[in-house]
Every structure is written in structure tokens, then in C-alpha cells.
Design a protein around this motif. Structure first.
Motif, short mmCIF file in Angstrom:
data_model
loop_
_atom_site.label_atom_id
_atom_site.label_comp_id
_atom_site.label_asym_id
_atom_site.label_seq_id
_atom_site.Cartn_x
_atom_site.Cartn_y
_atom_site.Cartn_z
N PRO A 96 1.23 -1.41 0.36
CA PRO A 96 -0.11 0.03 0.21
C PRO A 96 0.73 1.35 0.14
O PRO A 96 2.02 1.35 0.37
N GLN A 97 -0.26 2.79 -0.34
CA GLN A 97 0.74 4.19 -0.56
C GLN A 97 1.49 3.68 0.53
O GLN A 97 1.02 4.15 1.70
N PRO A 98 2.52 4.26 0.96
CA PRO A 98 3.55 4.62 2.39
C PRO A 98 2.82 5.68 2.89
O PRO A 98 2.03 6.19 2.13
N GLN A 99 2.83 5.68 4.29
CA GLN A 99 2.49 6.80 5.19
C GLN A 99 4.16 7.92 4.20
O GLN A 99 3.80 9.50 4.47
N GLY A 100 4.26 7.48 4.77
CA GLY A 100 6.02 8.72 4.51
C GLY A 100 6.82 7.42 4.44
O GLY A 100 7.08 6.55 4.64
N TRP A 101 8.63 8.05 4.06
CA TRP A 101 9.28 7.16 3.35
C TRP A 101 10.53 8.39 3.65
O TRP A 101 10.66 9.51 3.39
N ASN A 102 12.05 7.64 3.65
CA ASN A 102 13.00 8.37 3.61
C ASN A 102 14.12 7.92 2.86
O ASN A 102 13.79 6.31 3.32
N GLU A 103 14.89 8.33 2.22
CA GLU A 103 16.07 8.16 0.99
C GLU A 103 17.58 8.33 2.76
O GLU A 103 17.82 9.22 2.38
N HIS A 104 18.09 6.99 2.81
CA HIS A 104 19.66 6.70 2.50
C HIS A 104 20.45 6.20 2.68
O HIS A 104 20.18 5.25 2.08
N LEU A 105 22.02 6.62 3.62
CA LEU A 105 22.73 5.26 3.33
C LEU A 105 23.40 4.58 4.10
O LEU A 105 23.59 5.72 5.05
N ASP A 106 23.54 3.37 4.63
CA ASP A 106 24.35 2.49 5.73
C ASP A 106 25.41 2.98 5.89
O ASP A 106 25.86 3.50 5.10
N LEU A 107 25.81 2.14 7.30
CA LEU A 107 27.04 2.52 7.26
C LEU A 107 28.19 1.96 6.07
O LEU A 107 29.16 2.50 6.36
N GLU A 108 27.24 0.80 5.96
CA GLU A 108 28.51 0.12 5.08
C GLU A 108 28.45 1.27 3.19
O GLU A 108 28.94 0.32 2.30
N GLY A 109 27.46 2.04 3.21
CA GLY A 109 27.19 3.03 1.44
C GLY A 109 26.02 2.42 0.94
O GLY A 109 26.22 2.45 -0.71
N ASN A 110 25.15 1.25 1.00
CA ASN A 110 24.51 1.12 0.63
C ASN A 110 22.94 1.49 0.60
O ASN A 110 22.64 2.40 2.23
N ARG A 111 22.71 1.63 -0.69
CA ARG A 111 21.67 2.96 -0.68
C ARG A 111 19.94 2.32 0.40
O ARG A 111 19.79 0.55 -0.38
N ILE A 112 19.56 3.13 1.78
CA ILE A 112 17.97 2.15 1.72
C ILE A 112 16.80 2.99 1.80
O ILE A 112 16.81 4.47 1.50
#
Length: 287
Positions: free
Chosen positions: A45-61
Motif C-alpha cells: 500500500p501507499q506508504p504514509q512516509g519514507w526516506n532515502e539514506h545510506l547505511d554504514l556500509e554505503g548501501n542505499r536504503i
């Protein structure tokens, strides 16, 4: 090579559930080996919200959170990625990296996680030492020998669910899925003093196959070369045939979807579809 990839992941629940925050790993890494040309991700379903970030090892989350209840969770991803490396051995090793074990006087803090062996097993240690001594402890020859030996003497199986086997279990049975072989390869490298990590993503593979899936392989850090992939499922060092989505010291930190759901007695069923098209050359040349 130009990869065009479509990946659908669906979780069907036996009843209405509330989704906890979900962590999605579906965005390819951007580095010297590949570049992302386009990428799109939609969620139901449509998220109420989200964010994009990098984890400690440089992977995009992509972290998504939800309101209300649902009986289905679906993630659709479309991407185009160009792989850039034509030669798996286009590097000059630093002098200290030519022979094992590799000293890490200048980067000891950074490599700790990639040298740590959770539960060292003597059989795995001996197996790694045998492969190393057979090539006089030369770093690149050891990696090539280990990769080829596992490809030639281990049975590759397809296992859709479950965590990777322990390195000892894969060595004992001489069989495993790609993630099992990757975990054993990583442990062997760490036993010989090579920083190593678990990587997941997509491979060129058999483009005529009716059933495609995510793939897993190991990467090693070589001073002078950086992170380099080897694939014991195919017995080769990697150049431009794989698209890396995530890489981490531990396999659990590369999972494409992680997050809880809550519902009285509810169970989930996973279904997925992966379509991969590959064209030779750069996007400009193809156009």
C-alpha cells in the motif's frame, strides 16, 4: 553491458496485518564498476512516509512506514544499469598485498568487520590454508584457485528461502546455494587475512531462463584494487556480468526487504518475478 531489470516482490498475508517500518534495498550501488542510468520504485500500500539514506556500509536504503491494515505488500522496481568494468584484473596490487596474509597497519580499524570470523571452524581454516599453500600464498592466485575449486568440486543448488548455511556446513556437505558458497568463500578469505564481504544483486546468467532471481557472491578488498568480486557459483572473477545492489560484512545486511508485520495468527507467503535484459555496449552506442 546495459542491464534493464524489472523486479516485483509480493508478500501475501493470511489476514489483515499492520506493517512495521520496512527497509528496502533495491537501489544499485554507484562506483567504478557500474552506474545507474534510471531507477524507479513503487510500493503498495501507499506508504504514509519514507526516506532515502545510506547505511554504514554505503548501501542505499529506502525506509517506508505505513498506516492502516493490509493483506498484501508489493514492491515494484525498474532500473537500467551500465556495468563498466571489462577486465576483472585491471589493477596493480600494492606491494604489501601480493602475498598472504595482507598486513593492515594503516587501515586496521576500517577492515575489522571484514576480517572478523563469527564462529571460526578448524576445518574451514585448514581448507583455506590448503588452497593458499598450493599457490605459495600468492594473493590473486589464491582467490582464483579458491573460486575455481569451489565451482568444480561443490554442488550448486537452488534454495529460495532461509539464511545462509554456516561455512562449516557448506564445506562438510560440499553443496549449497549461491549465498552458502559466498559465505564460505568470505570465511576462507578472512582466515587467510583478506578482508571480505557478502554481496547481492543480479547476474547476466542465462537470459533464456524462465525463472530469474537475486544472486549472491563474495567481494574481497585488495589494496591497490579496491573491492573485487569473485563468483564461486560460476568459478570466475567478476567484470561486467553482475549488478551489485548491496554489499556488507554480514549477509543479513544485504536483505532486499526487512521489517516486521503484526496480525493475530497471520502468516505470509512470498512471491517474486525478475526479468533481466542485457545489451552489449554503452547506452549511447545502443541508441
Amino acid at each position: 553491458m546495459l542491464f534493464t531489470i524489472q523486479h516485483r516482490t509480493t508478500y501475501a498475508y493470511s489476514g489483515l496485518v499492520r506493517l512495521g517500518p520496512q527497509r528496502l534495498r533495491f537501489h544499485p550501488r554507484c562506483d567504478g564498476a557500474q552506474r545507474v542510468i534510471s531507477h524507479g520504485l513503487t510500493v503498495h500500500p501507499q506508504p504514509q512516509g519514507w526516506n532515502e539514506h545510506l547505511d554504514l556500509e554505503g548501501n542505499r536504503i529506502t525506509q517506508a512506514w505505513f498506516a492502516g491494515e493490509t493483506n498484501r505488500f508489493e514492491i515494484n522496481v525498474q532500473m537500467q544499469v551500465e556495468t563498466l568494468r571489462r577486465n576483472a584484473f585491471d589493477f596493480v596490487l600494492a606491494p604489501e598485498a601480493l602475498v598472504l596474509p595482507i598486513p593492515h597497519a594503516h587501515d586496521a580499524v576500517s577492515v575489522q568487520a571484514y576480517l572478523h570470523r563469527g564462529q571460526p571452524d578448524d576445518a574451514v581454516t585448514v581448507f583455506a590454508a590448503e588452497q593458499s599453500l598450493a599457490v605459495e600464498r600468492e594473493t590473486v592466485r589464491f582467490l582464483e584457485r579458491l573460486c575455481r575449486h569451489m565451482f568444480e568440486t561443490f554442488e550448486q543448488i537452488h534454495r529460495l528461502e532461509g539464511a545462509p548455511q554456516t561455512p562449516f556446513e557448506t564445506l562438510r556437505t560440499r553443496r549449497g546455494a549461491c549465498r552458502d558458497l559466498a559465505v564460505l568463500f568470505v570465511d576462507c578469505c578472512r582466515a587467510e587475512g583478506i578482508p571480505a564481504r557478502f554481496a547481492s544483486g543480479y547476474q547476466r546468467g542465462n537470459l533464456q531462463s524462465d525463472r530469474r532471481d537475486l544472486h549472491a557472491w563474495p567481494e574481497v578488498y585488495l589494496p591497490g584494487a579496491g573491492w573485487r568480486g569473485f563468483d564461486p557459483t560460476h568459478g570466475t572473477a567478476l567484470a561486467d556480468t553482475h549488478v551489485t545492489i548491496a554489499a556488507a560484512a554480514h549477509a543479513r545486511d544485504t536483505m532486499p526487504v526487512s521489517g516486521p508485520f503484526v496480525g493475530p495468527g497471520a502468516t505470509s507467503r512470498l512471491d517474486f518475478s525478475v526479468q533481466i535484459q542485457v545489451a552489449e555496449g554503452s547506452p549511447q552506442a545502443i541508441i
